[in-house]
Design a protein around this motif. Structure first.
Motif, PDB file in Angstrom:
ATOM      1  N   UNK A 109      -3.753  -1.469   0.519  1.00  0.00           N
ATOM      2  CA  UNK A 109      -3.954  -0.651   1.716  1.00  0.00           C
ATOM      3  C   UNK A 109      -3.124  -1.230   2.856  1.00  0.00           C
ATOM      4  N   UNK A 110      -2.361  -0.366   3.519  1.00  0.00           N
ATOM      5  CA  UNK A 110      -1.576  -0.788   4.668  1.00  0.00           C
ATOM      6  C   UNK A 110      -2.481  -1.080   5.856  1.00  0.00           C
ATOM      7  N   UNK A 111      -2.318  -2.258   6.443  1.00  0.00           N
ATOM      8  CA  UNK A 111      -3.136  -2.667   7.583  1.00  0.00           C
ATOM      9  C   UNK A 111      -2.297  -2.599   8.851  1.00  0.00           C
ATOM     10  N   UNK A 112      -2.687  -1.731   9.804  1.00  0.00           N
ATOM     11  CA  UNK A 112      -1.907  -1.593  11.038  1.00  0.00           C
ATOM     12  C   UNK A 112      -1.966  -2.851  11.912  1.00  0.00           C
ATOM     13  N   UNK A 113      -0.818  -3.243  12.399  1.00  0.00           N
ATOM     14  CA  UNK A 113      -0.681  -4.378  13.323  1.00  0.00           C
ATOM     15  C   UNK A 113       0.352  -4.003  14.375  1.00  0.00           C
ATOM     16  N   UNK A 114       0.218  -4.600  15.555  1.00  0.00           N
ATOM     17  CA  UNK A 114       1.237  -4.361  16.578  1.00  0.00           C
ATOM     18  C   UNK A 114       2.388  -5.352  16.387  1.00  0.00           C
ATOM     19  N   UNK A 115       3.358  -5.329  17.273  1.00  0.00           N
ATOM     20  CA  UNK A 115       4.542  -6.174  17.126  1.00  0.00           C
ATOM     21  C   UNK A 115       4.220  -7.663  17.084  1.00  0.00           C
ATOM     22  N   UNK A 116       3.125  -8.056  17.729  1.00  0.00           N
ATOM     23  CA  UNK A 116       2.731  -9.465  17.755  1.00  0.00           C
ATOM     24  C   UNK A 116       1.831  -9.837  16.582  1.00  0.00           C
ATOM     25  N   UNK A 117       1.513  -8.862  15.741  1.00  0.00           N
ATOM     26  CA  UNK A 117       0.656  -9.122  14.581  1.00  0.00           C
ATOM     27  C   UNK A 117      -0.823  -8.965  14.858  1.00  0.00           C
ATOM     28  N   UNK A 118      -1.152  -8.458  16.032  1.00  0.00           N
ATOM     29  CA  UNK A 118      -2.552  -8.264  16.390  1.00  0.00           C
ATOM     30  C   UNK A 118      -3.035  -6.887  15.948  1.00  0.00           C
ATOM     31  N   UNK A 119      -4.366  -6.711  15.788  1.00  0.00           N
ATOM     32  CA  UNK A 119      -4.910  -5.403  15.401  1.00  0.00           C
ATOM     33  C   UNK A 119      -4.555  -4.324  16.429  1.00  0.00           C
ATOM     34  N   UNK A 120      -4.471  -3.088  15.957  1.00  0.00           N
ATOM     35  CA  UNK A 120      -4.218  -1.937  16.828  1.00  0.00           C
ATOM     36  C   UNK A 120      -5.488  -1.103  16.919  1.00  0.00           C
ATOM     37  N   UNK A 121      -5.408   0.015  17.625  1.00  0.00           N
ATOM     38  CA  UNK A 121      -6.550   0.920  17.711  1.00  0.00           C
ATOM     39  C   UNK A 121      -6.911   1.487  16.339  1.00  0.00           C
ATOM     40  N   UNK A 122      -5.939   1.621  15.459  1.00  0.00           N
ATOM     41  CA  UNK A 122      -6.166   2.183  14.123  1.00  0.00           C
ATOM     42  C   UNK A 122      -6.760   1.177  13.138  1.00  0.00           C
ATOM     43  N   UNK A 123      -6.644  -0.091  13.445  1.00  0.00           N
ATOM     44  CA  UNK A 123      -7.070  -1.132  12.505  1.00  0.00           C
ATOM     45  C   UNK A 123      -8.542  -0.986  12.130  1.00  0.00           C
ATOM     46  N   UNK A 124      -9.397  -0.686  13.101  1.00  0.00           N
ATOM     47  CA  UNK A 124     -10.833  -0.577  12.803  1.00  0.00           C
ATOM     48  C   UNK A 124     -11.123   0.545  11.810  1.00  0.00           C
ATOM     49  N   UNK A 125     -10.373   1.638  11.882  1.00  0.00           N
ATOM     50  CA  UNK A 125     -10.555   2.745  10.941  1.00  0.00           C
ATOM     51  C   UNK A 125     -10.162   2.321   9.532  1.00  0.00           C
ATOM     52  N   UNK A 126      -9.074   1.569   9.428  1.00  0.00           N
ATOM     53  CA  UNK A 126      -8.596   1.119   8.120  1.00  0.00           C
ATOM     54  C   UNK A 126      -9.562   0.098   7.532  1.00  0.00           C
TER      55      UNK A 126
END
Length: 138
Positions: A55-72
């Motif tokens: 499963x692809x895990x969304x991260x921002x440019x710095x490697x931190x969680x994004x708003x979508x991460x919690x859904x995933x």
């Protein structure tokens, strides 16, 4: 040897990709509505043996969680509960949509096809899966 199935999860659409039986090549498979993904996966697993999910895990440019991460993360929990015997691996999915667009352009897809978000999701899932496959051989 079972296939490995990759998921590019979104709250509306889910891109799915799968390996060949030798687990060498990732191929785009399908785009399904997010509410139908578990039903689709159950049906697929009845037809084909699946060794693992990626499963692809969304991260921002710095490697931190994004708003979508919690859904995933929530989806990964559902996946683990629904298919407890099948391991679930997560892979950083940064830039996969952009890479999918570039791959489709390089592959000669027409502009209309490149703008289809379902196609982008399937190709993104294939990129996530290929990234996972390459990381296993290192």
């Amino acid at each position: 040897m079972g296939r490995i199935l990759a998921i590019d999860y979104g709250t509306k659409r889910v891109g799915i990709a799968v390996t060949d039986t030798l687990q060498l090549i990732a191929n785009p498979l399908e785009t399904v509505h997010a509410k139908d993904v578990l039903v689709y996966l159950k049906a697929y697993l009845q037809r084909e043996p699946v060794e693992a999910f990626v499963v692809g895990m969304p991260r921002n440019l710095l490697g931190n969680p994004t708003d979508s991460t919690q859904h995933v993360v929530g989806f990964v929990r559902k996946l683990q509960k629904e298919f407890p015997a099948t391991p679930v691996h997560t892979v950083d999915e940064r830039f996969t949509s952009r890479m999918a667009q570039q791959a489709m352009l390089a592959g000669g897809l027409k502009k209309k096809d490149r703008q289809d978000k379902g196609t982008v999701d399937r190709v993104s899932a294939a990129i996530i899966l290929q990234s996972y496959l390459e990381s296993r051989t290192i």
